[in-house]
Motif scaffolding. Structure first.
Motif, PDB file in Angstrom:
ATOM      1  N   SER A   1      -2.102   1.034  -2.401  1.00  0.00           N
ATOM      2  CA  SER A   1      -3.521   0.797  -2.129  1.00  0.00           C
ATOM      3  C   SER A   1      -3.701  -0.171  -0.963  1.00  0.00           C
ATOM      4  N   GLY A   2      -4.836  -0.014  -0.260  1.00  0.00           N
ATOM      5  CA  GLY A   2      -5.189  -0.951   0.788  1.00  0.00           C
ATOM      6  C   GLY A   2      -4.563  -0.670   2.134  1.00  0.00           C
ATOM      7  N   LYS A   3      -4.081   0.549   2.356  1.00  0.00           N
ATOM      8  CA  LYS A   3      -3.435   0.884   3.623  1.00  0.00           C
ATOM      9  C   LYS A   3      -4.193   1.995   4.336  1.00  0.00           C
ATOM     10  N   LEU A   4      -4.190   1.889   5.663  1.00  0.00           N
ATOM     11  CA  LEU A   4      -4.720   2.953   6.514  1.00  0.00           C
ATOM     12  C   LEU A   4      -3.525   3.564   7.233  1.00  0.00           C
ATOM     13  N   VAL A   5      -3.226   4.808   6.899  1.00  0.00           N
ATOM     14  CA  VAL A   5      -2.018   5.471   7.399  1.00  0.00           C
ATOM     15  C   VAL A   5      -2.415   6.583   8.365  1.00  0.00           C
ATOM     16  N   GLY A   6      -1.833   6.562   9.560  1.00  0.00           N
ATOM     17  CA  GLY A   6      -2.116   7.583  10.555  1.00  0.00           C
ATOM     18  C   GLY A   6      -1.043   8.654  10.576  1.00  0.00           C
ATOM     19  N   LEU A   7      -1.481   9.899  10.762  1.00  0.00           N
ATOM     20  CA  LEU A   7      -0.550  11.022  10.919  1.00  0.00           C
ATOM     21  C   LEU A   7      -0.739  11.557  12.329  1.00  0.00           C
ATOM     22  N   MET A   8       0.318  11.444  13.141  1.00  0.00           N
ATOM     23  CA  MET A   8       0.220  11.863  14.538  1.00  0.00           C
ATOM     24  C   MET A   8       1.308  12.875  14.858  1.00  0.00           C
ATOM     25  N   GLY A   9       1.075  13.604  15.921  1.00  0.00           N
ATOM     26  CA  GLY A   9       2.059  14.591  16.362  1.00  0.00           C
ATOM     27  C   GLY A   9       1.427  15.526  17.365  1.00  0.00           C
ATOM     28  N   ALA A  10       2.283  16.258  18.064  1.00  0.00           N
ATOM     29  CA  ALA A  10       1.786  17.228  19.032  1.00  0.00           C
ATOM     30  C   ALA A  10       1.112  18.388  18.318  1.00  0.00           C
ATOM     31  N   SER A  11       0.376  19.213  19.053  1.00  0.00           N
ATOM     32  CA  SER A  11      -0.259  20.386  18.461  1.00  0.00           C
ATOM     33  C   SER A  11       0.814  21.295  17.860  1.00  0.00           C
TER      34      SER A  11
ATOM     35  N   SER B   1     -16.106   7.121  17.894  1.00  0.00           N
ATOM     36  CA  SER B   1     -14.770   7.147  17.296  1.00  0.00           C
ATOM     37  C   SER B   1     -14.431   5.799  16.666  1.00  0.00           C
ATOM     38  N   GLU B   2     -14.752   4.735  17.378  1.00  0.00           N
ATOM     39  CA  GLU B   2     -14.465   3.400  16.842  1.00  0.00           C
ATOM     40  C   GLU B   2     -15.312   3.116  15.603  1.00  0.00           C
ATOM     41  N   ASN B   3     -16.554   3.563  15.599  1.00  0.00           N
ATOM     42  CA  ASN B   3     -17.413   3.374  14.422  1.00  0.00           C
ATOM     43  C   ASN B   3     -16.837   4.083  13.194  1.00  0.00           C
ATOM     44  N   ILE B   4     -16.352   5.313  13.413  1.00  0.00           N
ATOM     45  CA  ILE B   4     -15.766   6.077  12.306  1.00  0.00           C
ATOM     46  C   ILE B   4     -14.523   5.375  11.781  1.00  0.00           C
ATOM     47  N   MET B   5     -13.660   4.940  12.688  1.00  0.00           N
ATOM     48  CA  MET B   5     -12.417   4.289  12.261  1.00  0.00           C
ATOM     49  C   MET B   5     -12.689   2.924  11.621  1.00  0.00           C
ATOM     50  N   ASP B   6     -13.716   2.236  12.095  1.00  0.00           N
ATOM     51  CA  ASP B   6     -14.119   0.978  11.440  1.00  0.00           C
ATOM     52  C   ASP B   6     -14.508   1.245   9.987  1.00  0.00           C
ATOM     53  N   LEU B   7     -15.207   2.342   9.781  1.00  0.00           N
ATOM     54  CA  LEU B   7     -15.638   2.731   8.443  1.00  0.00           C
ATOM     55  C   LEU B   7     -14.429   2.994   7.544  1.00  0.00           C
ATOM     56  N   LEU B   8     -13.456   3.717   8.063  1.00  0.00           N
ATOM     57  CA  LEU B   8     -12.254   4.031   7.280  1.00  0.00           C
ATOM     58  C   LEU B   8     -11.406   2.787   7.050  1.00  0.00           C
ATOM     59  N   LYS B   9     -11.345   1.929   8.057  1.00  0.00           N
ATOM     60  CA  LYS B   9     -10.592   0.680   7.894  1.00  0.00           C
ATOM     61  C   LYS B   9     -11.221  -0.200   6.829  1.00  0.00           C
ATOM     62  N   GLU B  10     -12.544  -0.252   6.853  1.00  0.00           N
ATOM     63  CA  GLU B  10     -13.262  -1.031   5.835  1.00  0.00           C
ATOM     64  C   GLU B  10     -12.977  -0.497   4.441  1.00  0.00           C
ATOM     65  N   LEU B  11     -12.889   0.821   4.340  1.00  0.00           N
ATOM     66  CA  LEU B  11     -12.589   1.441   3.048  1.00  0.00           C
ATOM     67  C   LEU B  11     -11.191   1.047   2.577  1.00  0.00           C
ATOM     68  N   SER B  12     -10.234   1.028   3.492  1.00  0.00           N
ATOM     69  CA  SER B  12      -8.874   0.618   3.116  1.00  0.00           C
ATOM     70  C   SER B  12      -8.837  -0.862   2.720  1.00  0.00           C
ATOM     71  N   LEU B  13      -9.662  -1.671   3.390  1.00  0.00           N
ATOM     72  CA  LEU B  13      -9.708  -3.092   3.055  1.00  0.00           C
ATOM     73  C   LEU B  13     -10.306  -3.337   1.671  1.00  0.00           C
ATOM     74  N   LYS B  14     -11.046  -2.350   1.167  1.00  0.00           N
ATOM     75  CA  LYS B  14     -11.583  -2.444  -0.195  1.00  0.00           C
ATOM     76  C   LYS B  14     -10.559  -2.020  -1.242  1.00  0.00           C
ATOM     77  N   GLY B  15      -9.345  -1.704  -0.780  1.00  0.00           N
ATOM     78  CA  GLY B  15      -8.289  -1.371  -1.725  1.00  0.00           C
ATOM     79  C   GLY B  15      -7.988   0.103  -1.837  1.00  0.00           C
ATOM     80  N   LYS B  16      -8.588   0.922  -0.961  1.00  0.00           N
ATOM     81  CA  LYS B  16      -8.319   2.358  -1.006  1.00  0.00           C
ATOM     82  C   LYS B  16      -7.138   2.688  -0.099  1.00  0.00           C
ATOM     83  N   LEU B  17      -6.487   3.796  -0.383  1.00  0.00           N
ATOM     84  CA  LEU B  17      -5.407   4.291   0.464  1.00  0.00           C
ATOM     85  C   LEU B  17      -5.963   5.456   1.280  1.00  0.00           C
ATOM     86  N   VAL B  18      -5.925   5.306   2.614  1.00  0.00           N
ATOM     87  CA  VAL B  18      -6.563   6.289   3.491  1.00  0.00           C
ATOM     88  C   VAL B  18      -5.523   6.884   4.437  1.00  0.00           C
ATOM     89  N   PHE B  19      -5.429   8.220   4.432  1.00  0.00           N
ATOM     90  CA  PHE B  19      -4.568   8.947   5.366  1.00  0.00           C
ATOM     91  C   PHE B  19      -5.468   9.642   6.397  1.00  0.00           C
TER      92      PHE B  19
END
Length: 1010
Positions: free
Chosen positions: A267-277, A416-434
């Motif tokens: 819990s509490g992590k923001l995890v990114g999944l990256m890669g080429a198309s 884009s930054e607003n959306i990611m701020d929203l997701l980061k805030e969610l992770s800071l509340k203890g959620k796990l976000v991929f």
């Protein structure tokens, strides 16, 4: 920061720091502050400015403190208008550090700092905490829940957070300033420590930026996410451990999409999944969230396998796909409201409204709540607002694990930054976000706590800290300055470096890049396996994953789906207007065109219903219109909601409730459309006495078309395909209705002599048209008085004129040829005798079985047999003549009673003109057919007067008869044709509803596409 603001800050520092004089240590701190914000050339200029400000300050005035307050108030007004709260906190921090440079803070300095902080809206307790942080040199010096200590020795302080690093020589203090959500660090020790690659001086206070990394030789790195995790107030009972172990996934074509991928998070992590198309990012996301089942490996949440035991984690996982999940014709508020009602059965309407309003506020969408969402092509809200609203659909229920597919795709950098701020805030509340992310900016990249990088073919080539990823790939190819993950001057990270390194091409002998990569995905994967240290094993929680999901009952879901669909349709004024006006306009056009006027030589043309030759065409076209309207109104219903259905399936909402809500609304719309059609069309054509019957026939037909449209809407993936299919579905209804082409004129492979062929019985138009024609002829106010007598007379006429003469012809043939010994002639004689036996046996059931012995026809033919059979046929002819005469007299008696006076005669004629249509009578009597009676398969088949012919069933399930017969037989019972035909149409609709429920057509189409 502007030049004027910096000058103002320097002036503030000078006012507060100048006691008697400015110390050397204070000047050193001012210089360090300037070096953090200016280039070397300007540092001297502003340092000189500081000294000038300091020298200009005198303490001789008796009202010195008031004057300083006035000066500071003006300075702070300027600063408040320019700087953020985080920047103002840093100013207070620097100010306290400066005045504590001499290890002493006077009452005046304390008072001025507190006054400045109050003007910056920073509370006193936070100022005290900053002072304690700045002066602290040992663990025991500070014990506060806003402090984190990193050291080799475990902290014994009850409130302070702690991270252990056994190889660290010294202490690292981390202060969380909650009013500005800012983290600052101070290091006291001898180890060479680096913050984002920059050395940290002993005792120096630094602001900890998003995505920062603290590193030292032989010391396990300390990441920004690790620090944040200690300040998250998570409910211990709701902690989540997420383990993806050795995942592989194979597509249906046999191609591997993922290969041996492992992830361990809490819990509490923001995890990114990256890669080429094509690297498998979305595939991995769908395997992790349970939408796809891995070929190998498992995904565990708190020890629960999400693929084998999905019911145990119901509501724990949230998923926001890249595509819109919004209902375009609903408002922003309504989209969230119905999503909430479908997730929280236990909430009252008031509680639901409060939750939706709170969510809208957190999304920054409160001002747009009453705006219709609109389509991407006809925008009402912006792309960023659409994406936030999509995320809001999941934020409503706050799932413990959230998966988001490319949330920044197609958005501006700010959105884009607003959306990611929203997701980061969610992770800071203890959620796990991929999050699947593509080409993030430096700020967004550093928000992630962990990064998973995939290479083409589904190979995992990195798993760890985002900033460290740049260092890792640089080291792999031995680049210069590989230890630097971000720019030393600006602190930015360039994620593109990673993919530039991964996809570096081989250079040929001419110095040109080839298409071949220097390092293949397999090689990167092997490097990752060889290089990675044994990952820290996440703590496995065995508590039941918490879910807020409370799904309503199926009936409640039906109501909610129906309400949602009604609101959606009503808000689309164009859709509503077209669908409500379509039927009456078509009825008017059709009725006006076919309103045929009779012209007499002595009078002007006048309209008479009885003489209108186009009434059958109108009845037939009304059925085609009902089919057309039913199909077009339903053809896009499911395909339009397909993405929304996928989400609702993910939430385990009832598909049957959704389908039945669609059916209920479409049936209601069809009821309105067909009623207005009948009202207008029948009114113009003056069709009386069958309003409700005609409406019921058209309504049933339209409902059949509704369900047929829903089936094709569910089966196909393209609206274009569906509208191409509509003519293909309608043309057979036209051709096989028995109107355009008579059933006995069809291809012999399809037709059946004597009854409607099976292919005709499969057409709803056949049942509907027959019911319309039979009802109008038989049940109208005029004909219903005489139908019984007309039926007897018509049957008697058929027997006298066609049936008995045909039998007599057969008998004469036998007499004239019975002595001919030719095999072919004898065969015909035997067939004739068999037919005579069969037909006479049927007639004996009517007139009495003792009237003739049919067994004699099975003996060798003789003149005696001819005589006895001929006499029977004469008696039969006389029997039907008597029946005809009796019925004729009864009918005449009724007509005479109705036409005794001129007025009554006129009224009788008017009644006939208003209710009896000659064109319909000609068709249902079939008197224009040259073949009044035909022989088929050893039977005589009546072709004339089908409207007066009773069924002659041959079995329990035999319903087959000619077109326009007044009754149908089934299960040894007789049913009125209108009732029976309407029931058949509804049975066909029920069959299609069952097919829709089990998605039969889609499975067939999918199977054919493989």
């Amino acid at each position: 920061m502007s030049e004027s603001v910096l000058k103002t800050i320097i002036q503030l520092f000078a006012i507060v720091a100048k006691e008697d004089s400015v110390t050397v240590e204070e000047k050193r701190l001012i210089e360090a502050f300037l070096k953090d914000h200016l280039n070397k050339a300007k540092v001297e200029t502003y340092l000189q400015l500081f000294e000038e400000y300091s020298e200009s300050i005198t303490h001789s005035s008796e009202n010195q403190l008031e004057e300083e307050h006035d000066q500071i108030k003006k300075i702070c007004q300027h600063i408040n208008s320019e700087l953020t709260q985080k920047q103002k906190v840093v100013i207070i921090l620097e100010l306290i550090a400066i005045i504590l440079a001499d290890s002493h803070i006077s009452d005046r300095e304390e008072e001025l700092v507190r006054f400045t902080a109050s003007l910056f809206n920073i509370p006193d307790e936070e100022v005290s905490l900053i002072e304690s942080f700045v002066t602290a040199s040992e663990q025991k010096d500070i014990d506060n829940s806003n402090i984190l200590i990193i050291s080799r020795e475990d902290s014994t302080l009850p409130k302070t957070h702690f991270i252990g690093r056994s190889a660290l020589e010294g202490l690292i203090f981390v202060l969380h300033i909650s009013t500005a959500d800012t983290y600052v660090i101070k290091y006291l020790g001898t180890t060479d420590l680096y913050l984002n690659g920059v050395p940290i001086k002993n005792g120096k206070i630094n602001v900890l930026g998003t995505g920062s990394t603290i590193k030292a030789d032989k010391v396990l790195p300390i990441y920004y996410g690790d620090i944040l995790g200690h300040f998250i107030n998570s409910d211990e009972a709701n902690l989540i451990s997420f383990h993806a172990n050795n995942l592989s996934f194979k597509f249906k074509n046999g191609k591997l999409g993922l290969r041996d991928i492992s992830i361990q998070e809490e819990s509490g992590k923001l995890v990114g999944l990256m890669g080429a198309s094509g690297a498998g990012k979305s595939t991995l996301l769908n395997v992790l969230n349970g939408n796809e089942t891995p070929t190998d490996g498992q995904v565990l949440i708190n020890g629960v396998n999400i693929h084998t035991s999905p019911e145990e984690i119901e509501g724990v996982i949230g998923f926001v796909p890249q595509d819109d999940l919004l209902i375009e014709d609903l408002t922003v508020y309504q989209n969230l409201y119905f999503a909430a009602k479908l997730c929280f059965a236990h909430l009252t309407d008031q509680e639901t409204e409060a939750l939706v309003t709170k969510t809208l506020s957190s999304l920054g969408l409160l001002e747009t709540k009453d705006l219709k969402v609109g389509s991407p092509l006809e925008k009402t809200i912006s792309g960023g607002q659409r994406k936030r609203l999509n995320i809001g659909l999941e934020l409503l229920r706050e799932p413990s694990v959230l998966f988001v597919d490319e949330p920044t795709s197609g958005l501006s950098s700010r959105d884009s930054e607003n959306i990611m701020d929203l997701l980061k805030e969610l992770s800071l509340k203890g959620k796990l976000v991929f999050v699947v992310i593509h080409q993030p900016s430096s700020d967004i990249f550093k928000m992630f706590d962990k990064l998973v990088i995939l290479d083409t073919g589904g190979y995992q080539i990195y798993y760890g800290n985002p900033v460290e990823a740049v260092v890792y790939f640089k080291e792999m190819i031995e680049l210069i300055n590989s230890e630097q993950g971000e720019c030393l001057e600006c602190g930015n990270v360039n994620p593109e470096q990673i993919f530039n390194i991964i996809e570096t091409k081989v250079v040929n002998e001419y110095g040109n890049f080839t298409t071949e990569r220097k390092i293949s995905p397999v090689q990167w994967n092997q490097m990752f396996i060889d290089k990675q240290k044994k990952p820290l094993t996440s703590q496995g929680f065995d508590n039941q994953p918490h879910s807020t999901l409370k799904i309503p009952s199926r009936f409640k879901q039906f109501q909610l789906f129906a309400r949602r669909d009604v609101f959606s349709k009503m808000s689309n004024k164009q859709y509503l207007l077209i669908n409500l006006l379509e039927a009456p306009i078509l009825a008017f056009i059709l009725a006006y065109i076919v309103r045929y006027f009779v012209t007499y030589h002595t009078t002007d043309p006048e309209y008479l219903f009885s003489k209108n030759l186009n009434i059958p065409a109108y009845l037939f076209m009304s059925i085609i219109v009902a089919l057309f309207m039913g199909l077009t109104v339903s053809a896009e219903e499911i395909i339009r909601d397909r993405k929304i259905l996928k989400r609702e399936s993910f939430l385990h909402l009832s598909r049957s409730s959704y389908l039945f809500s669609k059916i209920a609304i479409l049936f209601t719309l069809s009821a309105i459309q067909t009623f207005t059609f009948v009202l207008v069309g029948n009114g113009i054509l003056e069709i009386k006495g069958m309003l409700l019957t005609h409406w019921m026939i058209l309504f049933s037909t339209s409902c059949f078309a509704n369900v047929l449209g829903l089936n094709i809407s569910s089966a196909f993936n393209s609206a274009v395909t569906i509208y191409i299919l509509i003519p293909i579905l309608l043309i057979p209804q036209l051709l096989l209705s028995g109107v355009v082409v008579k059933f006995d004129k069809l291809n012999p492979d399809l037709s059946h002599t004597g009854q409607v062929p099976l292919i005709g019985d499969l057409m709803a138009s056949r049942w509907a048209f027959e019911a319309s024609m039979v009802s109008q002829f038989k049940d109208n106010t005029y004909e219903s008085q005489f139908y019984t007598y007309d039926k007897i007379m018509a049957q008697a006429d058929y027997k006298k004129i066609y049936y008995i003469p045909t039998l007599e012809t057969k008998l004469e043939y036998c007499l004239n040829n019975h002595k001919n010994e030719s095999d072919s002639i004898q065969t015909i004689i035997n067939e004739n005798l068999e037919l005579l036996s069969s037909e006479i046996s049927g007639e004996l059931k009517v007139i009495g079985e003792d009237k003739f012995d049919v067994n004699v026809l099975q003996k060798s033919f003789s003149y005696d047999i001819y005589e006895s059979t001929s006499q029977f046929l004469k008696n039969l002819h006389a029997f039907y003549s008597r029946r005809y005469n009796k019925a004729d007299k009864e009918k005449d008696r009724i007509i005479t009673g109705m036409t005794e006076t001129i007025e009554e005669r006129n009224a009788f004629d008017q009644l006939k003109n208003e209710y009896h249509n000659e064109a319909i009578a000609d068709i249902v009597k079939n008197q224009n057919d040259p073949h009044r009676i035909i022989e088929s398969e050893g039977q005589l088949i009546q072709k004339v007067f089908p409207i007066y012919k009773d069924p002659d069933p041959s079995g329990f399930l035999d319903y087959g008869e000619q077109f326009y017969v007044p009754k149908k037989h089934l299960f040894n019972r007789f049913f009125d044709t209108v009732v029976f035909n309407i029931a058949v149409i509804w049975m066909m609709s029920i069959f299609l509803i069952i097919s829709l429920y089990f998605d039969v057509l889609r499975k067939i189409v999918t199977g054919m596409g493989k």
